[in-house]
Design an enzyme around this catalytic site. Structure first.
Site, PDB file in Angstrom:
ATOM      1  N   HIS A  34      21.558  28.108   4.599  1.00  0.00           N
ATOM      2  CA  HIS A  34      21.270  26.945   5.425  1.00  0.00           C
ATOM      3  C   HIS A  34      20.295  26.055   4.650  1.00  0.00           C
ATOM      4  O   HIS A  34      19.954  26.360   3.492  1.00  0.00           O
ATOM      5  CB  HIS A  34      20.689  27.382   6.781  1.00  0.00           C
ATOM      6  CG  HIS A  34      19.572  28.386   6.650  1.00  0.00           C
ATOM      7  ND1 HIS A  34      18.356  28.067   6.103  1.00  0.00           N
ATOM      8  CD2 HIS A  34      19.516  29.707   6.960  1.00  0.00           C
ATOM      9  CE1 HIS A  34      17.581  29.126   6.105  1.00  0.00           C
ATOM     10  NE2 HIS A  34      18.264  30.149   6.614  1.00  0.00           N
ATOM     11  N   HIS A  37      17.430  27.631   2.650  1.00  0.00           N
ATOM     12  CA  HIS A  37      17.758  28.149   1.313  1.00  0.00           C
ATOM     13  C   HIS A  37      17.904  26.997   0.325  1.00  0.00           C
ATOM     14  O   HIS A  37      17.464  27.084  -0.820  1.00  0.00           O
ATOM     15  CB  HIS A  37      19.085  28.910   1.336  1.00  0.00           C
ATOM     16  CG  HIS A  37      19.068  30.152   2.175  1.00  0.00           C
ATOM     17  ND1 HIS A  37      19.732  30.250   3.370  1.00  0.00           N
ATOM     18  CD2 HIS A  37      18.470  31.351   1.978  1.00  0.00           C
ATOM     19  CE1 HIS A  37      19.557  31.459   3.875  1.00  0.00           C
ATOM     20  NE2 HIS A  37      18.792  32.151   3.058  1.00  0.00           N
ATOM     21  N   GLU A 149       8.249  30.499   3.176  1.00  0.00           N
ATOM     22  CA  GLU A 149       7.110  30.952   3.987  1.00  0.00           C
ATOM     23  C   GLU A 149       7.543  31.435   5.367  1.00  0.00           C
ATOM     24  O   GLU A 149       6.744  31.981   6.101  1.00  0.00           O
ATOM     25  CB  GLU A 149       6.079  29.816   4.121  1.00  0.00           C
ATOM     26  CG  GLU A 149       5.355  29.570   2.820  1.00  0.00           C
ATOM     27  CD  GLU A 149       4.247  28.537   2.930  1.00  0.00           C
ATOM     28  OE1 GLU A 149       4.220  27.805   3.941  1.00  0.00           O
ATOM     29  OE2 GLU A 149       3.436  28.453   1.994  1.00  0.00           O
TER      30      GLU A 149
END
Ligand code: PAF
Length: 280
Positions: A34, A37, A149
């Site tokens: 998605h 990435h 993160e």
């Protein structure tokens, strides 16, 4: 973009790049890609000469066999996305390639980082992540590797892995990508029912409310506040912790450390979602 399945086929490519002094960027993934990435890949492209993405659904990091079975797989669409985004090589190994001696996990000492939050609810998960990432680093030999993160604990653990093993790779953290309604992007979002997809942004709303509440309250009070809010939602809270970003140890108030982050895991029906937000 080249597609490779074998470490043996990737090796000469990597060796040649190294000989030419090219910088190699690496984004390890489990596929079902998605925008989150792709954001990792965009960061990689900006900083390296040649960028490799791996797609491997790593069995040893799933403590729940059902979760592994359910994990979305969509290799063709992933390849198309990567190629359009400017990826140079995609590495798609099979299980035997990564685990020639069977699905064994190495046991790591991550200085206690592995015992908090996800570690408490997903036993063995971080040994599985450490094992596969170490193996992928050995094969890809990247200069820079990119981690989101969204999996902040994983990111800290990979940084610890690199330190423990004295690996020559620079770990680059990349901020969380969110949908317009605030839901953190995740491959698992695809598995949500329409009703739960509508409800799931409440996680980010609660994190933001908790951030404000924490300004004038202790961590214990904030935790109660959050538990209350989750009870009014359709989601089932698994944990909410406020922790030091460095050690991931839970904190009592904001005087403890430089950076504090709050972490949530919650179930939307049987789909487990995680998110986090820096408080300070
Ligand atoms: O974050 C992930 O998708 C996975 O944990 C990783 C880093 C690719 C290892 O399997």
């Amino acid at each position: 973009m080249i597609l490779l399945h074998k470490a043996e086929a990737l090796k000469p490519v990597v060796d040649e790049l190294r000989k030419q002094g090219k910088r190699i960027g690496f984004v390890p993934t489990m596929g079902a890609l998605h925008q989150g990435h792709l954001s990792l890949l965009h960061h990689a492209i900006a900083q390296n000469d040649f960028n490799i993405v791996s797609i491997f659904v790593n069995p040893t990091q799933f403590n729940n066999p059902d979760d592994l079975k359910k994990y979305p797989r969509m290799l063709e669409i992933d390849q198309e996305l990567l190629s359009q985004a400017g990826c140079d090589a995609v590495f798609v190994p099979d299980v035997e390639e990564i685990y020639p001696e069977g699905e064994l996990t190495e046991k790591f000492d991550f200085k206690g980082l592995e015992r908090q939050m996800e570690g408490r609810f997903r036993p063995g998960h971080f040994d599985g992540v450490g094992t596969v990432v170490k193996r992928l680093f050995e094969i890809v030999k990247p200069d820079n590797a990119y981690f989101g993160e969204k999996d902040f604990q994983q990111l800290r653990i990979i940084q610890q892995l690199v330190e423990n093993q004295k690996l020559k790779v620079n770990i680059v953290p990349v901020p969380i990508k969110r949908e317009e309604d605030g839901l953190a992007m995740s491959s698992r979002n695809l598995l949500l029912s329409p009703e739960m997809r509508k409800e799931a942004p409440v996680i980010f709303e609660i994190l933001n409310a908790a951030k404000d509440f924490f300004i004038e309250h202790s961590a214990a009070e904030t935790k109660k506040f959050v538990e209350n809010l989750f009870e009014q939602s359709l989601l089932q809270l698994e944990y909410f912790e406020i922790a030091d970003e460095e050690t991931l140890q839970t904190v009592e108030d904001r005087n403890c450390c430089i950076h504090i982050r709050a972490f949530v895991a919650a179930f939307a029906d049987d789909i487990r979602l995680i998110d986090n937000l820096r408080f300070q």
